[in-house]
Write an enzyme that holds these catalytic residues in place. Structure first.
Site, short mmCIF file in Angstrom:
data_model
loop_
_atom_site.label_atom_id
_atom_site.label_comp_id
_atom_site.label_asym_id
_atom_site.label_seq_id
_atom_site.Cartn_x
_atom_site.Cartn_y
_atom_site.Cartn_z
N ARG A 20 0.88 -1.09 -0.02
CA ARG A 20 0.07 -0.03 0.05
C ARG A 20 0.82 1.10 0.20
O ARG A 20 2.03 1.13 0.00
CB ARG A 20 -0.88 -0.03 1.30
CG ARG A 20 -1.80 -1.26 1.25
CD ARG A 20 -2.96 -1.21 0.24
NE ARG A 20 -3.73 -2.05 0.16
CZ ARG A 20 -4.93 -2.16 1.05
NH1 ARG A 20 -5.00 -0.93 1.76
NH2 ARG A 20 -5.71 -3.16 1.09
N LYS B 260 -3.19 -7.22 2.20
CA LYS B 260 -2.52 -6.03 2.10
C LYS B 260 -1.26 -6.05 2.68
O LYS B 260 -0.87 -6.77 3.93
CB LYS B 260 -3.43 -4.92 2.78
CG LYS B 260 -3.77 -5.06 4.12
CD LYS B 260 -4.62 -4.32 4.80
CE LYS B 260 -6.04 -4.23 4.21
NZ LYS B 260 -7.05 -3.14 4.87
N CYS C 236 -18.67 3.73 4.53
CA CYS C 236 -18.09 2.18 4.54
C CYS C 236 -18.82 1.12 4.73
O CYS C 236 -19.82 1.23 5.65
CB CYS C 236 -16.96 2.40 5.79
SG CYS C 236 -15.99 0.95 6.32
N CYS D 160 -15.57 0.31 13.31
CA CYS D 160 -15.43 -1.04 13.56
C CYS D 160 -14.18 -1.59 14.01
O CYS D 160 -13.24 -0.63 14.09
CB CYS D 160 -15.92 -1.76 12.26
SG CYS D 160 -14.58 -1.97 11.18
FE1 SRM Z 1 -8.67 0.71 6.29
C1 SRM Z 1 -10.67 -1.54 5.03
C2 SRM Z 1 -10.56 3.24 4.88
C3 SRM Z 1 -6.18 2.94 6.78
C4 SRM Z 1 -7.12 -1.48 8.52
N1 SRM Z 1 -10.49 0.91 5.19
C5 SRM Z 1 -11.03 -0.34 4.85
C6 SRM Z 1 -12.32 -0.08 3.88
C7 SRM Z 1 -11.59 0.20 2.57
C8 SRM Z 1 -13.45 -0.40 4.35
C9 SRM Z 1 -13.78 -1.93 3.29
O1 SRM Z 1 -13.08 -2.66 3.29
O2 SRM Z 1 -14.98 -2.08 2.64
C10 SRM Z 1 -12.39 1.49 4.36
C11 SRM Z 1 -13.15 2.58 3.31
C12 SRM Z 1 -13.94 3.46 4.10
C13 SRM Z 1 -14.58 4.54 3.42
O3 SRM Z 1 -15.72 4.75 3.19
O4 SRM Z 1 -13.71 5.36 2.92
C14 SRM Z 1 -11.01 1.97 5.11
N2 SRM Z 1 -8.31 2.68 6.00
C15 SRM Z 1 -9.17 3.54 5.53
C16 SRM Z 1 -9.00 5.20 5.59
C17 SRM Z 1 -9.43 5.97 4.44
C18 SRM Z 1 -9.12 5.50 7.05
C19 SRM Z 1 -8.86 7.04 7.22
O5 SRM Z 1 -9.46 7.59 8.06
O6 SRM Z 1 -8.36 7.63 6.67
C20 SRM Z 1 -7.31 4.69 5.64
C21 SRM Z 1 -6.83 4.91 4.20
C22 SRM Z 1 -5.24 4.68 4.24
C23 SRM Z 1 -4.73 4.83 2.63
O7 SRM Z 1 -4.66 6.01 2.32
O8 SRM Z 1 -4.28 3.64 2.28
C24 SRM Z 1 -7.26 3.45 6.26
N3 SRM Z 1 -6.93 0.76 7.35
C25 SRM Z 1 -6.23 1.65 7.72
C26 SRM Z 1 -5.39 1.56 8.74
C27 SRM Z 1 -4.10 2.44 9.24
C28 SRM Z 1 -2.73 2.33 8.39
O9 SRM Z 1 -2.71 1.94 7.45
O10 SRM Z 1 -1.92 3.09 8.86
C29 SRM Z 1 -5.34 0.14 9.15
C30 SRM Z 1 -4.74 -0.39 10.45
C31 SRM Z 1 -3.41 -0.80 10.11
C32 SRM Z 1 -3.67 -2.28 9.47
O11 SRM Z 1 -3.70 -2.38 8.49
O12 SRM Z 1 -3.18 -3.35 10.18
C33 SRM Z 1 -6.67 -0.21 8.15
N4 SRM Z 1 -8.97 -1.33 6.78
C34 SRM Z 1 -8.23 -1.87 7.76
C35 SRM Z 1 -8.60 -3.43 7.67
C36 SRM Z 1 -8.15 -4.57 8.63
C37 SRM Z 1 -7.18 -5.05 7.86
C38 SRM Z 1 -6.76 -6.37 8.87
O13 SRM Z 1 -5.47 -6.72 8.62
O14 SRM Z 1 -7.62 -7.06 9.44
C39 SRM Z 1 -9.78 -3.35 6.95
C40 SRM Z 1 -10.64 -4.49 6.21
C41 SRM Z 1 -10.02 -5.41 5.48
O15 SRM Z 1 -8.79 -5.30 4.97
O16 SRM Z 1 -10.39 -6.52 5.35
C42 SRM Z 1 -9.95 -1.89 5.99
FE1 SF4 Z 2 -14.59 1.32 7.98
FE2 SF4 Z 2 -14.17 0.01 10.05
FE3 SF4 Z 2 -12.16 1.13 8.73
FE4 SF4 Z 2 -13.74 2.68 10.03
S1 SF4 Z 2 -12.49 1.22 10.74
S2 SF4 Z 2 -13.30 3.00 7.77
S3 SF4 Z 2 -15.62 1.50 9.92
S4 SF4 Z 2 -13.28 -0.59 7.97
#
Ligand code: SRM
Ligand code: SF4
Length: 676
Positions: free
Chosen positions: A146, A230, A459, A498
């Site tokens: 990523r 990822k 989301c 979540c």
């Molecule tokens: Fe995230 C999934 C938003 C950073 C862990 N994340 C999602 C999705 C795409 C929902 C989906 O799968 O349907 C969300 C979209 C929501 C929306 O409506 O826009 C979403 N993630 C985001 C963002 C936009 C949150 C924000 O407030 O900025 C961040 C985008 C980052 C980017 O530019 O790439 C974002 N997500 C993160 C982080 C923080 C980080 O990377 O530093 C995490 C936790 C760190 C990690 O990955 O361990 C994170 N997102 C997840 C996960 C759980 C992953 C896992 O290992 O279990 C999901 C769900 C999945 O992948 O199945 C997820």
């Molecule tokens: Fe969606 Fe959960 Fe990530 Fe919030 S933490 S953007 S509710 S997947």
């Protein structure tokens, strides 16, 4: 040398997504076929592959109506190594948000931008515009590397920061998908003109370091199956934890000599935050120190770690597929030994590092080369115009007039770089006119440090509100702090809808993790510098109980903290047993109940699965909350009574149009009031 690396899908029954990757012809299908179809949305299989192209299929959950097609729309995410957004790209995104999106941009927690609300018919044009304006969405989502993070601050006189930027970009390039699919689908086969790739990176990608390369495929590093899940990388400098380094799959820390020349990198691996409620086998985990490599070896060690996860990561259970689980299951020693096989030599011991601190770089400052930078705080990353607060307009005007590059920060803020001092006043005037605070000391410190993920309504995984809820929650926390005599206190609050952890709540001093509608798991004890994991204190805190639950903890903190001790450090030191005991014996100092408890004795009507409209009944009259639809904005709500007849018609119209009643009421009243 790894003698015979296992086939990535040989072990247990591979998950469905592995099959989709295998059949996709390197990310082409079914997206290439379905993008040509005149439909509102993609099939489930195409949706999975679309992610690799940087887009998620979503629907506006506020608009869900039983029996009707979902209000399909797409989220696009850009990949900006080190958060760099050239001015041309910023202006293109700003325009796209208005033309195709929901008129907002959202700076993410990984230094990218997201755009919401794009219709399928506009997706190709939107992606092509981004690529033609020096941006990319390729690999912003999906089972690949990523966006690579780096400290955003443009300290030109600190060489280690420049190295962090350079290597963030180079590692992003090294691990970028090589398939032609992206350009074929979105740009009709034309590869966009981009900067010439660093020859060192190109050579490193092809170099067969002991089994790191898969021969004769379009993807020498990833192969047919890409990564099991990822993969997240950051590059930082000693002492700077603006990137939340312990939460990444792979972290590199720049090591320089006394002359400021690059010598090598410390390597951490195995961080990650996503978890699932009720599934103990999923957990947030901090990255472990792995060792040190010289600068000449850095690409090979990155490839070796990627290859280890590629070949040994779990491809049967996507909940157990991140690198953190491989390292947890194997232990660091076994993991390091396997990486060394791919690397071809031992990894040197870790170099000593100073303590890491969280830094946010807000406000005006000098960047060390005679120019200035300006860090601007963006509430939850949402760039929008709203009433007298015209952030979107201000940013556009500044970029248009001064052609400034932007660095997005890992805390959903942004920094304008390379500002000529003579332009400071004109930029400040734009900010003042648009109602934007540039002096960070004038921003409430709780707000300044807080982050929330988007959650509802976009989301698909959100259990409850986050971005729309946090302003109200912070205000209530501020009120409780004032009440117990801690008015100037601040700490890191993060909220997600979540347990996936997108706003990294498990690293916060006070974390809210959506666990049921209007309820959150409460996490306490992270450090102010994000160097320690918080722990779950309470499984389900209904937002109405915020005051009752937090007041005793804050009082205990006030009474028993050590001098200068932060809230997170305090909770970590005294432990949850002590906090619970204190809270159990605590007689409330009667913090006034929030307005919302009075409001809430009405009936909550839900549309789809999100609570959208709050209504109370009162002999022949119904009351509709006039404001946004969320719990947290409730303090801004005003109640207006409607006659039964009007109410019924309103309800019918809302169902017909698939809109919440509050939205219709607001629209109608605005139109009426304008004509007065
Ligand atoms: Fe995230 C999934 C938003 C950073 C862990 N994340 C999602 C999705 C795409 C929902 C989906 O799968 O349907 C969300 C979209 C929501 C929306 O409506 O826009 C979403 N993630 C985001 C963002 C936009 C949150 C924000 O407030 O900025 C961040 C985008 C980052 C980017 O530019 O790439 C974002 N997500 C993160 C982080 C923080 C980080 O990377 O530093 C995490 C936790 C760190 C990690 O990955 O361990 C994170 N997102 C997840 C996960 C759980 C992953 C896992 O290992 O279990 C999901 C769900 C999945 O992948 O199945 C997820
Ligand atoms: Fe969606 Fe959960 Fe990530 Fe919030 S933490 S953007 S509710 S997947």
């Amino acid at each position: 040398m790894v003698k015979s690396p296992p086939s990535p899908i040989a072990s247990r029954k591979p998950s469905k997504v592995e099959g989709l990757k295998e059949n996709s012809n390197f990310l082409r299908e079914p997206v290439a076929t379905e993008i040509l179809q005149d439909t509102t949305h993609f099939s489930e299989n195409a949706v999975q592959m679309l992610k690799f192209h940087g887009s998620y299929q979503q629907d506006n959950r506020d608009n869900r109506v039983k029996g009707q097609e979902k209000d399909y729309q797409f989220m696009l995410r850009t990949k900006n190594p080190g958060g760099l957004v050239p001015p041309q790209l910023y202006l293109a995104l700003d325009k796209l948000a208005d033309e195709y999106g929901n008129h907002t941009l959202r700076a993410t927690t990984r230094q990218g931008f997201q755009m919401h609300g794009i219709l399928k018919k506009n997706l190709k044009s939107a992606i092509a515009t981004i690529v033609n304006n020096l941006g990319s969405t390729l690999g912003a989502c999906g089972d690949v590397n990523r966006n690579v993070m780096a400290p955003p601050v443009p300290l030109k006189n600190r060489p280690e920061y420049q190295y962090a930027w350079e290597y963030a970009q180079n590692i992003a390039d090294l691990l970028s998908p090589q398939t032609g699919a992206y350009y074929e689908i979105w740009l009709d086969g034309e590869k966009a003109i981009s900067a010439e790739e660093n020859p060192e990176v190109k050579a490193a990608r092809q170099r067969n370091g002991n089994g790191t390369i898969i021969h004769n495929t379009e993807e020498p590093i990833y192969g047919t199956y890409y990564m099991p899940r990822k993969f997240k990388v950051c590059v930082t400098v000693p002492g700077d934890n603006s990137v939340d380094l312990y939460s990444q799959d792979l972290t590199l820390v720049v090591i320089t000599n006394e002359k400021g020349q690059l010598e090598g990198f410390n390597v951490f691996a195995g961080g990650g935050l996503g978890r699932t409620h009720g599934k103990e086998e999923t957990f947030a985990r901090l990255a472990d120190p792995i060792g040190y490599v010289s600068k000449d070896d850095v690409y090979d060690v990155v490839k070796a770690i990627v290859a280890t996860q590629r070949d040994y990561g779990d491809r049967s259970d996507r909940r157990h597929a991140r690198l953190k689980y491989l390292i947890h299951d194997w232990g660091v020693e076994k993991f390091r030994a396997k990486v060394e096989e791919y690397f071809g030599k031992p990894i040197a011991p870790f170099k000593e590092l100073p303590e890491f601190k969280y830094l946010d770089f807000l406000g005006w400052d000098e960047q060390g080369d005679g120019k200035l930078f300006l860090g601007i705080s963006i509430d939850n990353g949402r760039v929008k115009d709203e009433g007298s607060f015209q952030l979107k307009t201000a940013l556009r005007e500044i970029v248009e007039q001064f052609n400034l590059p932007i660095r997005l920060t890992p805390n959903q803020n942004l920094i304008f770089c390379d500002i000529a001092p003579e332009n400071k006043q004109a930029i400040q005037e734009i900010l003042n006119r648009c109602g934007i605070i540039s002096d960070p000391s004038k921003i409430d410190a709780l707000e300044r440090l807080a982050m929330a993920c988007p959650a509802l309504p976009t989301c698909g995984l959100a259990i409850t509100e986050s971005e729309r809820a946090i302003p109200g929650i912070l205000e209530r926390i501020r009120t409780i702090l004032g009440k117990v005599g801690l008015q100037n206190e601040h700490f890191v609050v993060r909220m997600t809808g979540c347990p996936n952890g997108c706003a990294r709540p498990y690293m916060a001093e006070l974390g809210f993790v959506g666990s049921a509608p209007e309820s959150y798991q409460l996490w306490l004890g992270g450090s102010p510098d994000q160097t320690r994991l918080a722990l779950p204190y309470m499984e389900r805190l209904h937002h109405n109980d915020l005051e009752t639950q937090l007041e005793p903890i804050f009082v205990y903190f006030k009474q028993s903290r050590k001098s200068g001790e932060s809230f997170g450090d305090f909770c970590d030191r005294v432990g949850f047993d002590a906090i619970r005991e204190f809270a159990g014996n605590y007689a409330s100092q009667s913090v006034a109940p929030p307005e919302i408890t009075d409001d809430n004795d009405g009936l909550l009507e839900t549309m789809g699965d999100s609570t959208t409209t709050e209504i109370t009944e009162d002999s022949g009259y119904r009351e509709v909350a006039i404001a946004n639809t969320t719990i947290a904005t409730s303090k801004n709500r005003r109640r207006v009574s409607l006659q039964d007849e009007v109410y019924s018609k309103l309800k019918e119209a809302a169902t017909r149009q698939g809109k919440p009643m509050t939205e219709l009421v607001n629209e109608a009243l605005k139109a009426y009031l304008q004509n007065l």
